[in-house]
Design an enzyme around this catalytic site. Structure first.
Site, PDB file in Angstrom:
ATOM      1  N   ILE A 381       6.044  -2.617   3.713  1.00 58.79           N
ATOM      2  CA  ILE A 381       5.786  -2.819   2.265  1.00 58.79           C
ATOM      3  C   ILE A 381       7.175  -3.374   1.297  1.00 58.79           C
ATOM      4  O   ILE A 381       7.958  -4.038   0.922  1.00 58.79           O
ATOM      5  CB  ILE A 381       4.663  -1.968   1.546  1.00 58.79           C
ATOM      6  N   ASP A 400      15.593   4.705   4.336  1.00 61.43           N
ATOM      7  CA  ASP A 400      14.777   5.288   5.315  1.00 61.43           C
ATOM      8  C   ASP A 400      15.293   5.942   6.444  1.00 61.43           C
ATOM      9  O   ASP A 400      15.756   5.827   6.493  1.00 61.43           O
ATOM     10  CB  ASP A 400      14.261   4.221   5.956  1.00 61.43           C
ATOM     11  N   ALA A 458       1.857   3.842  -2.999  1.00 58.13           N
ATOM     12  CA  ALA A 458       1.873   4.405  -1.091  1.00 58.13           C
ATOM     13  C   ALA A 458       1.216   5.293  -0.947  1.00 58.13           C
ATOM     14  O   ALA A 458      -0.227   5.051  -0.463  1.00 58.13           O
ATOM     15  CB  ALA A 458       3.390   5.033  -0.281  1.00 58.13           C
ATOM     16  N   GLU A 488      -8.401  11.286  -4.900  1.00 56.56           N
ATOM     17  CA  GLU A 488      -9.188   9.849  -5.390  1.00 56.56           C
ATOM     18  C   GLU A 488     -10.491  10.919  -5.602  1.00 56.56           C
ATOM     19  O   GLU A 488     -11.231  10.830  -4.003  1.00 56.56           O
ATOM     20  CB  GLU A 488      -8.543   9.176  -4.292  1.00 56.56           C
ATOM     21  N   HIS A 511      -5.837   2.745  -6.741  1.00 62.50           N
ATOM     22  CA  HIS A 511      -5.408   2.329  -5.359  1.00 62.50           C
ATOM     23  C   HIS A 511      -6.830   0.981  -5.140  1.00 62.50           C
ATOM     24  O   HIS A 511      -6.777   1.145  -3.920  1.00 62.50           O
ATOM     25  CB  HIS A 511      -5.770   3.744  -4.216  1.00 62.50           C
ATOM     26  N   GLY A 514      -3.430  -3.093  -2.009  1.00 60.89           N
ATOM     27  CA  GLY A 514      -3.479  -3.662  -1.233  1.00 60.89           C
ATOM     28  C   GLY A 514      -4.782  -4.330  -1.411  1.00 60.89           C
ATOM     29  O   GLY A 514      -5.304  -5.488  -0.943  1.00 60.89           O
TER      30      GLY A 514
HETATM   31  N1  LIG Z   1      -1.918   1.644  -2.295  1.00 62.94           N
HETATM   32  C1  LIG Z   1      -2.127   0.677  -1.188  1.00 62.94           C
HETATM   33  O1  LIG Z   1      -2.996   0.407  -1.859  1.00 62.94           O
HETATM   34  C2  LIG Z   1      -0.898   0.074  -1.032  1.00 62.94           C
HETATM   35  C3  LIG Z   1      -1.839  -0.920   0.750  1.00 62.94           C
HETATM   36  C4  LIG Z   1      -1.201  -0.485   1.790  1.00 62.94           C
HETATM   37  C5  LIG Z   1      -0.339   0.115   1.926  1.00 62.94           C
HETATM   38  N2  LIG Z   1      -0.118   1.714   1.173  1.00 62.94           N
HETATM   39  C6  LIG Z   1       0.918   2.533   2.096  1.00 62.94           C
HETATM   40  O2  LIG Z   1       2.252   1.872   1.687  1.00 62.94           O
HETATM   41  C7  LIG Z   1       2.648   2.935   2.616  1.00 62.94           C
HETATM   42  C8  LIG Z   1       4.191   1.985   3.074  1.00 62.94           C
HETATM   43  O3  LIG Z   1       3.471   0.782   4.288  1.00 62.94           O
HETATM   44  P1  LIG Z   1       3.918  -0.338   4.905  1.00 62.94           P
HETATM   45  O4  LIG Z   1       2.907  -1.013   5.354  1.00 62.94           O
HETATM   46  O5  LIG Z   1       5.258  -0.560   4.854  1.00 62.94           O
HETATM   47  O6  LIG Z   1       4.235   0.851   6.498  1.00 62.94           O
HETATM   48  P2  LIG Z   1       5.601   0.879   7.435  1.00 62.94           P
HETATM   49  O7  LIG Z   1       5.251   1.805   8.109  1.00 62.94           O
HETATM   50  O8  LIG Z   1       5.853  -0.273   7.518  1.00 62.94           O
HETATM   51  O9  LIG Z   1       6.880   1.478   6.717  1.00 62.94           O
HETATM   52  C9  LIG Z   1       6.384   2.514   6.239  1.00 62.94           C
HETATM   53  C10 LIG Z   1       8.527   3.160   6.057  1.00 62.94           C
HETATM   54  O10 LIG Z   1       8.642   4.405   5.700  1.00 62.94           O
HETATM   55  C11 LIG Z   1       8.956   5.023   6.550  1.00 62.94           C
HETATM   56  N3  LIG Z   1       9.195   6.253   5.559  1.00 62.94           N
HETATM   57  C12 LIG Z   1       8.310   7.475   6.942  1.00 62.94           C
HETATM   58  N4  LIG Z   1       8.619   8.465   5.800  1.00 62.94           N
HETATM   59  C13 LIG Z   1       9.790   8.930   5.182  1.00 62.94           C
HETATM   60  C14 LIG Z   1      10.624   9.549   4.294  1.00 62.94           C
HETATM   61  N5  LIG Z   1      10.436  10.706   3.888  1.00 62.94           N
HETATM   62  N6  LIG Z   1      11.845   9.068   3.586  1.00 62.94           N
HETATM   63  C15 LIG Z   1      12.313   7.886   3.784  1.00 62.94           C
HETATM   64  N7  LIG Z   1      11.313   6.499   4.857  1.00 62.94           N
HETATM   65  C16 LIG Z   1      10.187   7.272   4.926  1.00 62.94           C
HETATM   66  C17 LIG Z   1       8.530   4.907   8.033  1.00 62.94           C
HETATM   67  O11 LIG Z   1      10.437   5.397   8.797  1.00 62.94           O
HETATM   68  C18 LIG Z   1       8.884   3.295   7.372  1.00 62.94           C
HETATM   69  O12 LIG Z   1      10.078   2.186   8.025  1.00 62.94           O
HETATM   70  C19 LIG Z   1       1.778   3.228   3.115  1.00 62.94           C
HETATM   71  O13 LIG Z   1       1.924   4.357   3.089  1.00 62.94           O
HETATM   72  C20 LIG Z   1       0.842   2.951   3.136  1.00 62.94           C
HETATM   73  O14 LIG Z   1      -0.373   3.905   3.206  1.00 62.94           O
HETATM   74  C21 LIG Z   1      -0.768   1.689   0.298  1.00 62.94           C
END
Ligand SMILES: NC(=O)c1ccc[n+]([C@@H]2O[C@H](COP(=O)([O-])OP(=O)(O)OC[C@H]3O[C@@H](n4cnc5c(N)ncnc54)[C@H](O)[C@@H]3O)[C@@H](O)[C@H]2O)c1
Length: 631
Positions: A381, A400, A458, A488, A511, A514
């Site tokens: 994302i 990251d 996130a 939630e 929420h 997505g």
């Molecule tokens: N709001 C929604 O409906 C919704 C939908 C999909 C995903 N999400 C959430 O969005 C977030 C990102 O999803 P994604 O698919 O890109 O995940 P992803 O696993 O592809 O990316 C997450 C990134 O965060 C990095 N990371 C983890 N902890 C970190 C920190 N403390 N500091 C810096 N970087 C850090 C990881 O190394 C990774 O590159 C997740 O938490 C996921 O659950 C939310």
């Protein structure tokens, strides 16, 4: 294949990936000053005819004079078109060769192109029909044979009548002229073939829709492999309707429910089921898995798989699949939209006006162009947001934990502090690992610029909401977008409160980052395809509990899938059984994870029941699956 089943295939956009006339036109018109206008007219005419909005005869009559062609152009076009055979046709040349007596090609294109393309598939010359061009002595094309039925309206229907084809006729194509063969009562079945192009007006008329040739084998129960015939799928929780369609096309019997099921009701419905589709509300416990011996695979048509006891699934040889990235774009679009509106103070103005307050002011309202966006977590994302934010003129920084390739002009920060110090907008896209609890609290907020806009789409646990509330109150944070909360509600009826509700320049969403129809459709497609690959070919790509193996298409009589506990010596036992029974191994694949070992062996003949029994009897065996290629 039964002797009287006849397959009539269309050529353009079915047998080949493109419309051959478009390629011919591109070449023939390359030196003309009005090339682009002519090309557009030709493409529009082709589309109108294919969608049934213009008669085929009129369309051809108008297109050919625009082409300016000679025999050399046709030869050049042919060399390009020969490279564009549809992928699933290429994969299944054997099918055409072995069934040559029953396969016909009906094409509105030109025989000079069609025949050289289909020849190597073993199709008989006297089963291939297309239009014929007429040349002058210098090889210039002056016209086409207007007496050919395929040059006329209802051409394919007229041709089928002339040929007096008899039997169970299946017409396969992407265009309206293909449907006409069914509409005229000649074909029993019209199969809309959508691997290359999807036309809504054609799909509406179809008895069956297939997006690759293997779908046709399954739907028409051609004994090509033991793909999904006699298989049953149970789909719960209102999974996207395309999924039902997908599994029906694969030959599954599909049962569909709007709601989640639980306990005995679920166990009862799952008897005889091979594939279960759920979303987040159906709990798949060990007890349920143990009561459903026919179950081979579970598709979680959502992101998470916490609702499934994956350990028991592995112990029982059941592969589980999910769709971790199908809603990435939806989250990114919401984040970008909120960033623009929060930086502009438009969220605040909207809230004020909803209360009747006309506060027309530009104070504190900014463009995002030239502002710095700091992305925490540059995963799927975060990195996609980076691209979109740059496209509206933002500078992008990211932080990251892992080394990530910076996309576009984005720059990596060495520390979180650097990112917080330098960003006008901070957006969190890290994952929900437990170390990230309160990753953003009072200390981190203090490091941000005054008047920063802050977003978290996130995970709720990542942000200390009390600290954020104080920061908005003090004016440190000028705008907030929050889609995820530490706690939630479970149902839509529960009341929800957060201290952030008191502010104006905020977006609070339940929420739904997505949650779009597109994401649901993507999830449906992604999980269905992975389930199909697992059930039909044994590929386990996308599984959350199986070792990931991407297998080649089956080219040998049988594929034996042996799933066993990951202990030493089993492969040797399997192979010694093959040797004992004089089975020649044509290919073998093995992958393991901590729990299970996944061994796939392609062999040169069908195994006998005795040998199957012996495979089952090997100690530590979890499950044996046999896939047959039977034609
Ligand atoms: N709001 C929604 O409906 C919704 C939908 C999909 C995903 N999400 C959430 O969005 C977030 C990102 O999803 P994604 O698919 O890109 O995940 P992803 O696993 O592809 O990316 C997450 C990134 O965060 C990095 N990371 C983890 N902890 C970190 C920190 N403390 N500091 C810096 N970087 C850090 C990881 O190394 C990774 O590159 C997740 O938490 C996921 O659950 C939310």
């Amino acid at each position: 294949m039964t002797a009287n089943r006849i397959y009539i295939f269309d050529f353009d956009s079915t047998f080949i990936q493109v419309e051959s006339l478009d390629i011919i036109a591109e070449i023939g018109l390359s030196n003309l000053p009005d090339k682009n206008e002519r090309l557009k007219t030709i493409a529009d005419l082709t589309k109108s005819a294919m969608e049934g909005r213009l008669s085929y005869q009129e369309s051809l009559q108008e297109r050919v004079p625009l082409l300016n062609l000679s025999v050399t152009h046709i030869e050049q076009a042919l060399s390009i078109i020969k490279q564009k055979i549809t992928a699933s046709f290429e994969r299944n040349i054997d099918f055409f060769k072995k069934n040559a007596d029953f396969i016909y090609i009906f094409s509105g294109g030109f025989i000079e192109i069609v025949w050289p393309c289909v020849q190597s598939f073993g199709i008989k010359r006297n089963h291939v029909f297309a239009n014929r061009l007429l040349y002058d002595f210098e090889g210039n094309i002056i016209d086409y044979d207007r007496n050919n039925p395929l040059a006329q309206d209802q051409g394919k229907v007229k041709l089928a009548h002339q040929l007096k084809l008899k039997g169970d006729i299946i017409m396969i194509g992407d265009g309206y002229t293909d449907f006409e063969v069914k509409a005229a009562g000649i074909a029993n079945t019209f199969v809309a073939f959508t691997e290359n192009v999807k036309r809504d007006t054609v799909i509406e008329q179809a008895d069956v829709i297939v997006d690759e040739l293997e779908g046709l084998f399954l739907t028409c129960q051609i004994p090509y492999s033991n793909k999904a015939t006699h298989k049953k799928a149970l789909l719960l929780e209102n999974i996207h309707p395309d999924v039902t369609h997908y599994f029906k096309n694969l030959g599954f019997e599909v049962e569909n429910y709007r709601n989640a099921l639980e306990g005995d009701a679920l166990i009862e419905k799952m008897q005889g089921v091979n594939v279960l589709g759920i979303r987040s509300k159906t709990e798949i416990t060990s007890h349920i898995i143990e009561q459903c011996p026919s179950l081979e695979a579970i598709g979680a048509f959502c992101i998470g798989t916490n609702q499934i006891n994956l350990q028991t699934c592995s112990q029982k040889g059941i592969a589980a699949f999910n769709a971790p990235y199908s809603n990435t774009r939806s989250v990114v679009e919401l984040a970008l939209g909120e960033i623009i509106l929060l930086v502009r103070q438009a969220a605040g103005q909207n809230n004020k006006l909803c209360k009747g307050q006309w506060d027309k002011s530009s104070q504190g309202a900014h463009e995002v162009r030239g502002k710095t966006l700091g992305i925490i977590g540059y995963g799927n994302i975060g990195s996609q947001l980076s691209i979109l934010a740059e496209s509206v003129g933002m500078r992008v920084l990211f932080y990251d934990l892992e080394d990530k390739l910076a996309l576009g002009n984005a720059k990596a920060c060495h520390t979180l502090e650097d990112l917080l110090n330098l960003s006008d907008v901070v957006s969190v896209h890290a994952d929900g690992r437990k170390e990230n609890k309160n990753l953003i609290s009072a200390k981190e907020i203090a490091m941000m610029k005054d008047g920063v806009v802050f977003l978290n789409l996130a995970r709720g646990s990542i942000v200390d909401i009390a600290a954020l509330t104080e920061a908005v109150k003090s004016g440190k944070v000028a705008g907030v977008g929050i889609d995820v909360f530490p706690e939630e509600p479970h149902g839509s009826k529960a009341e929800f409160t957060t201290p952030l509700q008191q502010f104006e320049n905020v977006f609070l969403t339940p929420h739904i980052g997505g949650s779009t129809e597109e994401a649901q459709q993507n999830i449906g497609e992604y999980v269905s395809k992975n389930l199909q690959a697992y059930i039909c070919d044994g590929s386990s790509i996308g599984s959350v509990n199986f070792p990931q193996l991407n297998l080649p298409t089956m080219n040998h009589p049988q594929r034996i899938i042996h799933i066993h506990k990951n202990v030493p010596g089993i492969l040797a036992k399997i192979n010694s059984l093959f040797a004992q029974h004089e089975c020649n191994i044509e290919g073998q694949f093995l992958k393991t994870n901590d729990d299970i070992s996944y061994v796939i062996t392609d062999i040169n003949r069908e195994i006998e029941p005795k040998m199957l029994e012996q495979l089952h009897a090997i100690k530590h065996t979890i499950r044996v699956r046999i896939l047959s290629k039977a034609y």
